[in-house]
Design a protein around this motif. Sequence first.
Motif, PDB file in Angstrom:
ATOM      1  N   TRP A 118       0.864  -1.259   0.019  1.00  0.00           N
ATOM      2  CA  TRP A 118      -0.287   0.286   0.245  1.00  0.00           C
ATOM      3  C   TRP A 118       0.722   1.195   0.063  1.00  0.00           C
ATOM      4  CZ3 TRP A 118       0.350  -3.465   4.162  1.00  0.00           C
ATOM      5  CH2 TRP A 118       0.695  -2.695   5.196  1.00  0.00           C
ATOM      6  N   VAL A 119       0.193   2.403  -0.486  1.00  0.00           N
ATOM      7  CA  VAL A 119       0.641   3.492  -0.421  1.00  0.00           C
ATOM      8  C   VAL A 119       1.443   4.079   0.934  1.00  0.00           C
ATOM      9  CG1 VAL A 119       0.379   6.116  -0.886  1.00  0.00           C
ATOM     10  CG2 VAL A 119      -0.416   4.210  -2.537  1.00  0.00           C
ATOM     11  N   THR A 120       2.315   4.432   1.116  1.00  0.00           N
ATOM     12  CA  THR A 120       3.051   4.921   2.549  1.00  0.00           C
ATOM     13  C   THR A 120       3.194   6.542   2.505  1.00  0.00           C
ATOM     14  OG1 THR A 120       5.273   4.757   1.797  1.00  0.00           O
ATOM     15  CG2 THR A 120       4.421   2.682   2.765  1.00  0.00           C
ATOM     16  N   GLU A 121       3.257   6.786   3.529  1.00  0.00           N
ATOM     17  CA  GLU A 121       3.781   8.352   3.823  1.00  0.00           C
ATOM     18  C   GLU A 121       4.566   8.643   3.180  1.00  0.00           C
ATOM     19  OE1 GLU A 121       4.877  10.844   7.754  1.00  0.00           O
ATOM     20  OE2 GLU A 121       2.756   9.650   8.003  1.00  0.00           O
ATOM     21  N   GLU A 122       6.018   7.913   3.161  1.00  0.00           N
ATOM     22  CA  GLU A 122       7.040   8.195   2.306  1.00  0.00           C
ATOM     23  C   GLU A 122       6.949   8.129   0.941  1.00  0.00           C
ATOM     24  OE1 GLU A 122      11.394   6.064   1.606  1.00  0.00           O
ATOM     25  OE2 GLU A 122      10.349   5.351   3.276  1.00  0.00           O
ATOM     26  N   ASP A 123       5.862   7.617   0.263  1.00  0.00           N
ATOM     27  CA  ASP A 123       5.499   7.990  -1.151  1.00  0.00           C
ATOM     28  C   ASP A 123       5.124   9.228  -1.505  1.00  0.00           C
ATOM     29  OD1 ASP A 123       5.940   5.233  -1.687  1.00  0.00           O
ATOM     30  OD2 ASP A 123       4.045   4.514  -1.145  1.00  0.00           O
ATOM     31  N   PHE A 124       4.708   9.877  -0.700  1.00  0.00           N
ATOM     32  CA  PHE A 124       4.150  11.375  -0.806  1.00  0.00           C
ATOM     33  C   PHE A 124       5.259  12.160  -0.971  1.00  0.00           C
ATOM     34  CE2 PHE A 124       0.265   9.279   0.605  1.00  0.00           C
ATOM     35  CZ  PHE A 124      -0.745   9.770  -0.299  1.00  0.00           C
ATOM     36  N   THR A 125       6.412  11.834  -0.227  1.00  0.00           N
ATOM     37  CA  THR A 125       7.549  12.967   0.113  1.00  0.00           C
ATOM     38  C   THR A 125       8.579  12.433  -0.822  1.00  0.00           C
ATOM     39  OG1 THR A 125       8.541  11.365   1.789  1.00  0.00           O
ATOM     40  CG2 THR A 125       7.123  13.051   2.215  1.00  0.00           C
ATOM     41  N   THR A 126       8.598  11.206  -1.733  1.00  0.00           N
ATOM     42  CA  THR A 126       9.618  10.637  -2.569  1.00  0.00           C
ATOM     43  C   THR A 126       9.229  10.875  -3.952  1.00  0.00           C
ATOM     44  OG1 THR A 126       9.356   8.422  -1.891  1.00  0.00           O
ATOM     45  CG2 THR A 126      10.800   9.441  -0.595  1.00  0.00           C
ATOM     46  N   SER A 127       7.849  10.510  -4.156  1.00  0.00           N
ATOM     47  CA  SER A 127       7.434  10.621  -5.609  1.00  0.00           C
ATOM     48  C   SER A 127       7.032  11.829  -5.959  1.00  0.00           C
ATOM     49  CB  SER A 127       6.076   9.602  -5.396  1.00  0.00           C
ATOM     50  OG  SER A 127       6.089   8.412  -5.097  1.00  0.00           O
ATOM     51  N   ASP A 128       7.386  12.088  -7.411  1.00  0.00           N
ATOM     52  CA  ASP A 128       7.099  13.374  -8.038  1.00  0.00           C
ATOM     53  C   ASP A 128       5.627  13.213  -8.409  1.00  0.00           C
ATOM     54  OD1 ASP A 128       9.414  14.685  -8.227  1.00  0.00           O
ATOM     55  OD2 ASP A 128      10.086  12.846  -9.592  1.00  0.00           O
ATOM     56  N   TYR A 129       4.794  11.860  -9.008  1.00  0.00           N
ATOM     57  CA  TYR A 129       3.981  11.757  -9.287  1.00  0.00           C
ATOM     58  C   TYR A 129       3.018  10.457  -8.610  1.00  0.00           C
ATOM     59  CZ  TYR A 129       5.175  14.915 -13.404  1.00  0.00           C
ATOM     60  OH  TYR A 129       5.710  15.758 -13.809  1.00  0.00           O
ATOM     61  N   ILE A 130       1.799  10.728  -8.235  1.00  0.00           N
ATOM     62  CA  ILE A 130       1.069   9.745  -7.718  1.00  0.00           C
ATOM     63  C   ILE A 130      -0.174   9.437  -8.681  1.00  0.00           C
ATOM     64  CG2 ILE A 130      -0.302   8.426  -6.024  1.00  0.00           C
ATOM     65  CD1 ILE A 130       1.806   9.606  -3.914  1.00  0.00           C
TER      66      ILE A 130
END
Length: 158
Positions: A77-89
């Motif tokens: 699943w999407v983690t908090e870190e994904d929001f800080t390390t991904s350019d696009y979701i």
Amino acid sequence: MAKKMLRSVLFACLGNICWSLIAEAAFRKLVTDQNVSDNWRIDSAATSTYDRGNPPDFRGQSCMKRHGTPMSHVAWWVTEEDFTTSDYILCMDESNLRDLKRKSNQVKNCKAKTELLGNYDPQKQLAIEDPYYGNDSDFEVVYQQCARCCRAFLEKAH
């Protein structure tokens, strides 16, 4: 020669066993075919924990094999870190988008641009329908739409 900036994209759907995997695999093949895969970090994840640890749906795997695009993944699943390390979701429908926006509002330093993958569809079909309760032809429709959207996204993100 200047070093290309690495960009990151995370494709998201409800369970991460069908449609987000198809989008991830389609985009991975596209950037590989265009010889720009070194410029991208690509992954997919779920907005829920329903299918955590499960392999891709067999119908999605069959669809991708028909298109010469292998797919191997274990649902997470999407983690908090994904929001800080991904350019696009990039997610598949309004329900996914609501879930992701709610999660992103709780993240400090959120840098990810969270939006519908369908925003990039040249045919203007914003929602990508969940094929899980459908049949092989529904998976093919999802593949075709994801492939169109991914091509348009890559052109815009270049």
